[in-house]
Write an enzyme that holds these catalytic residues in place. Structure first.
Site, PDB file in Angstrom:
ATOM      1  N   SER A 158      51.701  52.085  24.118  1.00 19.75           N
ATOM      2  CA  SER A 158      51.449  53.240  23.245  1.00 19.75           C
ATOM      3  C   SER A 158      51.239  54.489  24.104  1.00 19.75           C
ATOM      4  O   SER A 158      50.440  54.472  25.046  1.00 19.75           O
ATOM      5  CB  SER A 158      50.153  52.950  22.470  1.00 19.75           C
ATOM      6  OG  SER A 158      50.135  53.564  21.229  1.00 19.75           O
TER       7      SER A 158
ATOM      8  N   HIS B 137      49.761  57.384  23.745  1.00 18.36           N
ATOM      9  CA  HIS B 137      48.508  58.157  23.804  1.00 18.36           C
ATOM     10  C   HIS B 137      47.489  57.549  24.758  1.00 18.36           C
ATOM     11  O   HIS B 137      46.440  58.138  25.009  1.00 18.36           O
ATOM     12  CB  HIS B 137      47.900  58.322  22.407  1.00 18.36           C
ATOM     13  CG  HIS B 137      47.310  57.074  21.816  1.00 18.36           C
ATOM     14  ND1 HIS B 137      45.959  56.827  21.844  1.00 18.36           N
ATOM     15  CD2 HIS B 137      47.866  56.023  21.186  1.00 18.36           C
ATOM     16  CE1 HIS B 137      45.709  55.675  21.250  1.00 18.36           C
ATOM     17  NE2 HIS B 137      46.853  55.160  20.839  1.00 18.36           N
TER      18      HIS B 137
ATOM     19  N   CYS C 248      38.469  50.496  17.874  1.00 13.94           N
ATOM     20  CA  CYS C 248      38.939  49.849  16.649  1.00 13.94           C
ATOM     21  C   CYS C 248      37.918  48.862  16.125  1.00 13.94           C
ATOM     22  O   CYS C 248      38.099  48.294  15.068  1.00 13.94           O
ATOM     23  CB  CYS C 248      40.261  49.135  16.910  1.00 13.94           C
ATOM     24  SG  CYS C 248      41.468  50.249  17.567  1.00 13.94           S
TER      25      CYS C 248
ATOM     26  N   ALA D  98      51.325  50.964  19.517  1.00 17.93           N
ATOM     27  CA  ALA D  98      51.279  49.572  19.984  1.00 17.93           C
ATOM     28  C   ALA D  98      50.987  48.611  18.840  1.00 17.93           C
ATOM     29  O   ALA D  98      51.500  47.488  18.817  1.00 17.93           O
ATOM     30  CB  ALA D  98      50.220  49.428  21.069  1.00 17.93           C
ATOM     31  N   THR D  99      50.185  49.041  17.886  1.00 12.10           N
ATOM     32  CA  THR D  99      49.869  48.167  16.747  1.00 12.10           C
ATOM     33  C   THR D  99      51.152  47.744  16.028  1.00 12.10           C
ATOM     34  O   THR D  99      51.319  46.579  15.662  1.00 12.10           O
ATOM     35  CB  THR D  99      48.912  48.901  15.765  1.00 12.10           C
ATOM     36  OG1 THR D  99      47.723  49.238  16.473  1.00 12.10           O
ATOM     37  CG2 THR D  99      48.575  48.043  14.570  1.00 12.10           C
TER      38      THR D  99
HETATM   39  N1  PLP Z   1      46.200  46.995  22.317  1.00 12.79           N
HETATM   40  C1  PLP Z   1      45.215  47.427  23.106  1.00 12.79           C
HETATM   41  C2  PLP Z   1      44.832  46.595  24.299  1.00 12.79           C
HETATM   42  C3  PLP Z   1      44.555  48.609  22.829  1.00 12.79           C
HETATM   43  O1  PLP Z   1      43.575  49.028  23.628  1.00 12.79           O
HETATM   44  C4  PLP Z   1      44.954  49.363  21.690  1.00 12.79           C
HETATM   45  C5  PLP Z   1      44.239  50.588  21.318  1.00 12.79           C
HETATM   46  O2  PLP Z   1      43.051  50.719  21.540  1.00 12.79           O
HETATM   47  C6  PLP Z   1      45.995  48.867  20.905  1.00 12.79           C
HETATM   48  C7  PLP Z   1      46.594  47.685  21.257  1.00 12.79           C
HETATM   49  C8  PLP Z   1      46.479  49.602  19.708  1.00 12.79           C
HETATM   50  O3  PLP Z   1      47.052  50.820  20.089  1.00 12.79           O
HETATM   51  P1  PLP Z   1      47.498  51.872  18.985  1.00 12.79           P
HETATM   52  O4  PLP Z   1      46.233  52.307  18.310  1.00 12.79           O
HETATM   53  O5  PLP Z   1      48.143  52.950  19.735  1.00 12.79           O
HETATM   54  O6  PLP Z   1      48.367  51.176  18.043  1.00 12.79           O
END
Ligand code: PLP
Length: 398
Positions: free
Chosen positions: A203, A205, A328, A72-73
């Site tokens: 994402s 996972h 994060c 997702a990032t």
């Molecule tokens: N957006 C949200 C709301 C999230 O909770 C997360 C991960 O915790 C992300 C984005 C980022 O996901 P990824 O680490 O799979 O890139």
């Protein structure tokens, strides 16, 4: 020792049946789906089947694009930076509106756009429930707004945002709308088409799929400058040899999650509510956001007189994995940004404890976790000078 995983908003266990389905593509069926020989044909078919599952599971039309990314990032960064090239550079638009509680992937990408490229980033406030008011967006948006970016569900509180209404306001003012649906997909029904969003990130996972694979939904006909240039993968929109095993896994994980939505909404919600009720029996505890407006698996509790790190450590010793908020942002254990944004207390003397369940949790696990959390709060408060001697709390406790 017991092992109870209550940190499913950080990441989830891969569903064993998803892993089984992926295995052949990590072993014998390894052809590049873009190759014409039979090795390529085998993976090409698997890829097409997986993409079909993804389109139907996300409510995308065949005319839309669902582009595979690494997470997702990446999807979020692509939208925000792509919008800069397509809507801001050389145009008279110069601003992006984001909610005050977005994930750091949005916040950090916007900080970059602001500092390095002069984009104006405006923050849509969140109310005390931890969601946004449509009227606030109406008051803030202008013909300079290129993009409105609001998450579908919050990673810490689980609060669900009024995405359809917000997207409508964005469109009425000529702006595009992106939702970070990472915490919504697999937990509640998402239908990107009928929600009327232009872009949506997710994402695998987070819904019992593999790590290292995610996606970006792009509404029919929308331009979005590519950030990864190379071969003609994904119609040239995002180059790089495709992670077939990951895509097969993500599609199956989504199919299963959607199949289990009713279970999520009944069984997981009941276990979540039971745990929440138990936690609320601890004095000086509050939970953020109305239950009915949250995804069914999440609790964010503010516990007075207990340090977050000490609580996590205690729970960890009892075999329980929880979190003080977004994984994060775990280096900022003492000040939880979302608690600040919604005006709830979270500092060295308040734990912002996040508990996020999954379909793999059992009732006996939840009962055990409730007992351990109550015991930890009692134990830690007994040794906390802050709790015992805080004059305002003493007054309230009398
Ligand atoms: N957006 C949200 C709301 C999230 O909770 C997360 C991960 O915790 C992300 C984005 C980022 O996901 P990824 O680490 O799979 O890139």
């Amino acid at each position: 020792m017991k092992e109870i995983y209550l940190d499913n908003n950080a990441t989830t266990m891969i569903d064993p049946s998803v892993f089984e389905l992926m295995k052949p593509y990590l072993e014998n069926i390894y052809g590049n789906p873009n190759s014409l020989h039979r090795y390529g044909q085998a993976t090409h078919k698997a890829l097409n089947d997986a993409l079909n599952k993804l389109y139907s599971g996300l409510g995308a039309s065949d005319l839309d694009d669902v582009i595979i990314t690494s997470c997702a990032t990446e999807s979020i960064n692509w939208v925000l930076k792509g919008i800069y090239f397509d809507e801001i550079l050389n145009k008279d638009k110069n601003e992006i509106i984001i909610s005050g509680v977005e994930h750091p992937a949005v916040g950090a990408a916007c900080a970059f756009l602001e500092a390095r490229l002069g984009v104006k980033v405006k923050t849509l406030p969140v109310n005390s429930e931890g969601t946004c008011n449509v009227d606030d967006l109406k008051a803030m948006i202008s013909d300079k707004t290129a993009l409105v970016n609001v998450m579908w569900a919050n990673n810490e509180t689980g609060m669900i945002f009024p995405i359809k209404e917000l997207a409508q306001v964005a469109h009425e003012h000529g702006a595009l709308f992106h939702t970070d649906a990472t915490q919504a997909v697999g937990k509640i029904k998402v239908d990107f088409r009928s929600a009327g969003v232009d872009f949506a990130s997710f994402s695998a996972h987070k819904f019992h799929g593999p790590k290292g694979v995610g996606g970006l939904y792009i509404k029919q006909g929308l331009k979005l400058t590519s950030l990864l240039h190379g071969g003609e993968h994904m119609g040239g929109r995002r180059s790089g040899t495709l992670n077939v095993a990951g895509i097969v896994g993500m599609a199956e994980a989504l199919r299963l999650a959607n199949l289990m939505l009713d279970y999520e909404n009944s069984h997981i919600r009941r276990l979540r509510d039971k745990l929440e009720d138990e936690i609320l029996t601890i004095p000086d505890v509050s939970v953020v956001g109305i239950r009915a407006n949250r995804v069914p698996n999440t609790i964010l509790a503010s516990i007075k007189g207990v340090e977050g790190e000490a609580m996590l450590w205690d729970l960890n010793k009892a075999g329980i994995a929880a979190s003080t908020g977004s994984a994060c942002a775990s280096e900022t254990l003492e000040s939880n940004p979302i608690m600040e944004a919604i005006g709830a207390e979270a500092d060295l003397a308040h734990t912002a404890l996040r508990l996020s369940l999954s379909r793999f949790n059992t009732e006996s696990e939840i009962d055990y976790a409730a007992e351990q959390i109550k015991a930890a709060a009692k134990r830690l408060r007994a040794i906390s000078s802050t709790y015992a001697y805080s004059p305002s709390w003493l007054k309230k406790d009398k």
